[in-house]
Enzyme design. Sequence first.
Site, PDB file in Angstrom:
ATOM      1  N   SER A   2       0.784  -1.205   0.065  1.00 31.85           N
ATOM      2  CA  SER A   2      -0.010   0.024  -0.181  1.00 31.85           C
ATOM      3  C   SER A   2       0.824   1.154   0.108  1.00 31.85           C
ATOM      4  O   SER A   2       1.947   1.324   0.690  1.00 31.85           O
ATOM      5  CB  SER A   2      -0.745  -0.079   1.197  1.00 31.85           C
TER       6      SER A   2
ATOM      7  N   LYS B   9     -13.088  -4.783   2.588  1.00 28.97           N
ATOM      8  CA  LYS B   9     -14.048  -3.462   2.295  1.00 28.97           C
ATOM      9  C   LYS B   9     -15.298  -4.028   2.319  1.00 28.97           C
ATOM     10  O   LYS B   9     -16.077  -3.045   2.647  1.00 28.97           O
ATOM     11  CB  LYS B   9     -13.594  -3.038   0.905  1.00 28.97           C
TER      12      LYS B   9
ATOM     13  N   ASP C 212     -24.693   6.219   2.812  1.00 23.10           N
ATOM     14  CA  ASP C 212     -25.555   5.738   1.758  1.00 23.10           C
ATOM     15  C   ASP C 212     -24.805   5.450   0.672  1.00 23.10           C
ATOM     16  O   ASP C 212     -25.122   4.415  -0.135  1.00 23.10           O
ATOM     17  CB  ASP C 212     -26.588   6.975   1.225  1.00 23.10           C
TER      18      ASP C 212
ATOM     19  N   ASN D 257     -14.075   1.898   2.612  1.00 24.03           N
ATOM     20  CA  ASN D 257     -12.614   2.108   2.490  1.00 24.03           C
ATOM     21  C   ASN D 257     -12.134   3.047   3.684  1.00 24.03           C
ATOM     22  O   ASN D 257     -10.913   3.252   3.519  1.00 24.03           O
ATOM     23  CB  ASN D 257     -12.141   2.607   1.091  1.00 24.03           C
TER      24      ASN D 257
ATOM     25  N   ASP E 208     -14.159   6.111  -2.550  1.00 24.68           N
ATOM     26  CA  ASP E 208     -13.302   5.821  -4.190  1.00 24.68           C
ATOM     27  C   ASP E 208     -14.039   6.712  -5.167  1.00 24.68           C
ATOM     28  O   ASP E 208     -13.600   7.146  -5.843  1.00 24.68           O
ATOM     29  CB  ASP E 208     -13.669   4.373  -4.434  1.00 24.68           C
TER      30      ASP E 208
ATOM     31  N   GLY F 161     -15.029  -3.470 -16.407  1.00 20.19           N
ATOM     32  CA  GLY F 161     -14.708  -4.296 -15.163  1.00 20.19           C
ATOM     33  C   GLY F 161     -16.125  -4.181 -14.428  1.00 20.19           C
ATOM     34  O   GLY F 161     -17.111  -2.915 -14.621  1.00 20.19           O
TER      35      GLY F 161
ATOM     36  N   GLY G  74     -15.611  -3.955  -7.501  1.00 22.12           N
ATOM     37  CA  GLY G  74     -15.906  -2.865  -6.141  1.00 22.12           C
ATOM     38  C   GLY G  74     -15.784  -1.649  -6.780  1.00 22.12           C
ATOM     39  O   GLY G  74     -16.297  -0.639  -6.606  1.00 22.12           O
ATOM     40  N   ALA G  75     -14.345  -1.497  -7.403  1.00 21.59           N
ATOM     41  CA  ALA G  75     -13.945  -0.346  -7.853  1.00 21.59           C
ATOM     42  C   ALA G  75     -15.051   0.422  -8.812  1.00 21.59           C
ATOM     43  O   ALA G  75     -15.378   1.494  -9.090  1.00 21.59           O
ATOM     44  CB  ALA G  75     -12.580  -0.277  -8.461  1.00 21.59           C
TER      45      ALA G  75
ATOM     46  N   ARG H  48     -21.628 -10.375 -13.308  1.00 20.28           N
ATOM     47  CA  ARG H  48     -21.452  -9.360 -12.406  1.00 20.28           C
ATOM     48  C   ARG H  48     -21.729  -8.027 -12.851  1.00 20.28           C
ATOM     49  O   ARG H  48     -22.303  -6.906 -12.288  1.00 20.28           O
ATOM     50  CB  ARG H  48     -19.704  -9.407 -12.025  1.00 20.28           C
TER      51      ARG H  48
END
Length: 284
Positions: free
Chosen positions: A26, A77, A89, A98, A114, A140, A143-144, A169
């Site tokens: 990180s 996360k 929310d 995050n 994010d 994609g 989550g991002a 997904r």
Amino acid sequence: MTEDSPESQSRHAPLAGVIGQPIMHSRSPKLHGYWLKRYSIDGHYIPMPVKPENLAEVLRALPHLGFVGINVTIPHKEAVLTLADVVTDRAALIGAANTLIFRPDGKIHADNTDGYGFIANLRQAAPDWDADNSPAAVIGAGGAARAVVASLLDSGVKEIRITNRTRVRAEQIRAEFGARVIVYDWAQAGNMLEGAVTVVNASSLGMQDKQPLRIPLDALSPDALVTDLVYTPLMTQFLVDSQARGCRVVDGLGMLLHQAAPGFERWFGQRPAIDDETRRVVLE
């Protein structure tokens, strides 16, 4: 007054950090450490490897150790939402948090910054970017990508096209976010780019040591703004190829920096500047 009371905690330098497994990759400690030094704040930011089976115990303990909050990364996360007392929310909509704030009343406040970081990065790097220009195309569905879709819709984007190697997904995102989201098969990803004015790689494809992102760019307009959430390497092949077609490109480092700012402000009382010097320090 007890040793672990909020009044006692306030006498000591505030602590924050980041939890994940693994965690040593990180860049958040370097970023927050730089901000603490830049603003002469008496505080500390610590990377902490935490196994999933220890997550609940760690979250209960950290406030008593002087922590005012933490960042959360993979694989925690989603799990922290079930352990938080208050969930914003946007964190609930995205299905992940995050940023955690340990409140003086003992409650854990969970947020997701994010999407904020994504939009702030776009607006800083491309000030004339207009969310009303549609459509946007998102690669994609993790989550991002959920954070990107939520922030684009909230900013006023009228149509979002999305594709993912596992179509189900992407279908789930459409089901949750509504009819403005249109799903494309992975095999048709190149067609998704036709007419798109904002194009986002929100997958890990193209990241160092990951599989490359192989999507034909023949339909990509040179007028499009293209951004990649990946920042290792800083200029991914996707950005290099898009730039070669005449597109404006925005790297993913700015999103990392901007998503960190709200947490730093809540924990340490200072809104940090995000400038060229900040980028340089994090890239070192």
